[in-house]
Design an enzyme around this catalytic site. Structure first.
Site: not given
Length: 116
Positions: A73, A98
């Site tokens: 984030e 990811k």
């Protein structure tokens, strides 16, 4: 709205909240959509009026790898801020994935949209 796109930008960096993650590099994959008026560059066939995806890519790799970050984030917000402030894009969509972070998933990620 015109857009400049960068897809699949791979960045090897230290990312994660766990101690073991802070000891190794992991790959993040970024997809970017950046609002940019391409008319002037196209009309004059002028690189100087274009948003250079190579310059953008190199800057973002530098930004993401300059120090460890815990959250994807945070990566997304820093990337969006850089594009809005340094490259003066009026709007951006940033996706940060990811791969391998969750065993049962190909990748996990976040996507944000920001504007000036």
């Amino acid at each position: 709205m015109d857009k400049v796109l960068i897809t699949g930008l791979q960045v090897d960096t230290v990312i994660g909240i766990y101690d073991w993650e802070k000891q190794l590099h992991q790959t993040l994959v970024l997809d970017l959509e950046m609002a940019w008026d391409n008319r002037a560059a196209a009309e004059h066939d002028d690189y100087q009026r274009a948003l250079c995806y190579e310059t953008v890519s190199k800057r973002l790799v530098q930004l993401i790898t300059e120090k460890p970050i815990e959250l994807i984030e945070t990566v997304a917000e820093r990337v969006a801020s850089c594009l809005l402030e340094e490259f003066l894009v009026p709007w951006v969509k940033v996706r940060v994935m990811k791969p391998g972070a969750v065993a049962a998933a190909q990748a996990v990620g976040v996507e944000i949209e920001r504007s000036r």
